[in-house]
Every structure is written in C-alpha cells, then in structure tokens.
Design an enzyme around this catalytic site. Structure first.
Site, short mmCIF file in Angstrom:
data_model
loop_
_atom_site.label_atom_id
_atom_site.label_comp_id
_atom_site.label_asym_id
_atom_site.label_seq_id
_atom_site.Cartn_x
_atom_site.Cartn_y
_atom_site.Cartn_z
N CYS A 89 0.81 -1.13 -0.21
CA CYS A 89 0.03 -0.15 0.26
C CYS A 89 0.83 1.17 0.04
O CYS A 89 1.87 1.16 0.78
CB CYS A 89 -0.89 0.06 1.29
SG CYS A 89 -2.37 1.24 1.16
N CYS A 167 -3.67 2.29 -3.12
CA CYS A 167 -4.34 2.41 -1.68
C CYS A 167 -3.40 3.42 -1.15
O CYS A 167 -2.25 3.54 -1.32
CB CYS A 167 -4.57 1.27 -0.80
SG CYS A 167 -3.02 0.23 -0.52
#
Length: 260
Positions: A89, A167
C-alpha cells in the site's frame, strides 16, 4: 585409413543432420518463440519461477483459439485471479507520456511500482499476441488491427485492476513538456483515474517532469484532474520536478524515499 566410401557416408550424414536442424529452426512455431520470451521474463522476476508454467497456461487460455476481434476483457479474469497484484500500500505509481523515465526511476527505487514493474506487466510489456479461431497457435503480428483485441484488452484490464489495488498515497509521473499533461483519453485518464476509490486511496501527487520549471501545475488539464479527484474526495497535489533532478535521483540509487 578411411575409405572414400566411408567419408562419403559421413558427409551424407552431416548434411542430413544440418538439413534437419535448419528445417526444425524454420518450422519452429511462433508459439514456441512467444513461450520462450514469456518464460524467460517470468523466471527472471523475483521468486516466481515455480508459477511460470501455470501462469503461461492460464494466460494462453484467454486468447488461444479465439477471434482477436471483438475480444472480451473478461477473458483475462482467471489470469488476474491467479496472479493478483502484491505490491504494498502507498507504493503505486502511474505514468503517462513518461514511460522511459519513470521506469528508469522505479528500477532504482524498490519502493515504487508501476504496472510494468509487476509480474504480468513486466512479462508482457512490449509484446504482441493473439489467437485465431480454430487454431492453437499464438500469433505475434497484426494482432492490434481491431479496436478491441487481446493486447489492448489485457492492458485495459491490467490498468483497471492496478488502479483498484492502489491504496493510501499514490503518485503519477506526467510530462510537463506537452500542452496537455493530463489527457482524459489516456490509460491513466480514461482507465486508472476512474478506478481510484476513496477512502482506499487518500492522496494523489502529480510529479510533473520538464526540462525546466514552467509553472505548469496551473495547466488547465491538471485543473480538470484536480476537480475529478475532489469529486472523489481524494487529496490532489502537484509538484514540478526537472528531468535533471530525476536523473540525479536515479544516479544516487537510493532504495526508498521520494525525489520530490
């Protein structure tokens, strides 16, 4: 002493062997050549050699024996189900019109990943492939003659899923030397931006690269991008960086850390 007859036999055998080798090379199917490239790239990618045969088989199932016109993007669903994106992420980097520079950069920065730095992206980058109805070969020419084909369908599916995997804080390297750094019809503008979702993605930083700073962050196309992201509740930022500064970062070969 070897007789003339024996020498003649040896010469004949050698000529036959040479002829067989030449013929076998000439008759090597394009499928074998494509497979060799796929496998070589796959096996060179980290610790993936144990899945390369299976990944190739699943990939081929998507297009072999199928028409390369009106090709369905859904044909690649099984491939991406078996080979999902795994980069961490906050390390996703998109690009548009900066392909060579961004990949020179991410190659030296292990903490940033473009689509082409992932397994499937790295294996298929620059390749062309398609099938033919009723045929079990892989063809490598004239595959992109139709708007919807196995190559474009793969990259559209890959771009969609790459954006959906993103993300946290993400970035995009855009070309500050052109009139429209953000193009709504590019893969980034037309496929990846629509698939960024808040709150999964919180920030997007535009890294605008030019030969010299031109205050291009005020470009009208980037204002449009800002408006789109505001509507998605994703925080937008733009930072102008010179090409020479990016090159300096590349030379420094630091593992992590941003360059802007």
């Amino acid at each position: 002493m070897v007789s003339k007859k024996a020498i003649g036999c040896i010469v004949t055998v050698v000529l036959v062997v040479v002829a067989v080798v030449v013929l076998s090379v000439r008759l090597t199917p394009r499928t074998a050549k494509f497979k060799a490239t796929f496998m070589k790239r796959c096996e060179a990618y980290g610790e993936t050699s144990h899945i390369c045969e299976k990944t190739l088989a699943t990939f081929q199932q998507a297009y072999v024996g199928k028409k390369h016109s009106d090709f369905s993007e859904g044909n690649y669903d099984q491939l991406f189900a078996e080979t999902p994106f795994k980069h961490p992420c906050g390390k996703t980097m998109f690009w548009s019109k900066t392909k060579d520079l961004v990949h020179e950069f991410t190659k030296k920065r292990d903490c940033l990943f473009t689509l082409e730095d992932t397994l499937l992206g790295s294996v298929l980058d620059g390749l062309e492939w398609c099938g033919k109805e009723g045929n079990n070969e892989t063809f490598t020419e004239h595959c992109k003659e139709n708007k919807t084909n196995p190559v474009s369908s793969f990259w559209k599916t890959a771009s969609t899923r790459f954006a959906q995997h993103a993300c946290g804080e993400v970035s995009v390297m855009l070309n500050g030397e052109i009139d429209e750094p953000y193009n709504a019809n590019s893969f980034f503008g037309g496929v990846e931006v629509p698939n960024l979702r808040s709150p999964r993605v919180t920030h997007l930083t535009v890294v605008l690269v030019a030969k010299e700073n031109k205050n291009q962050c005020n470009n009208e196309s980037l204002k449009n991008l800002n408006n789109i992201l505001n509507g998605k509740e994703i925080v937008y930022a733009c930072k102008e960086v010179t090409q020479s500064h990016i090159k300096k970062c590349i030379r420094e070969k630091k593992t992590c850390g941003a360059c802007w």
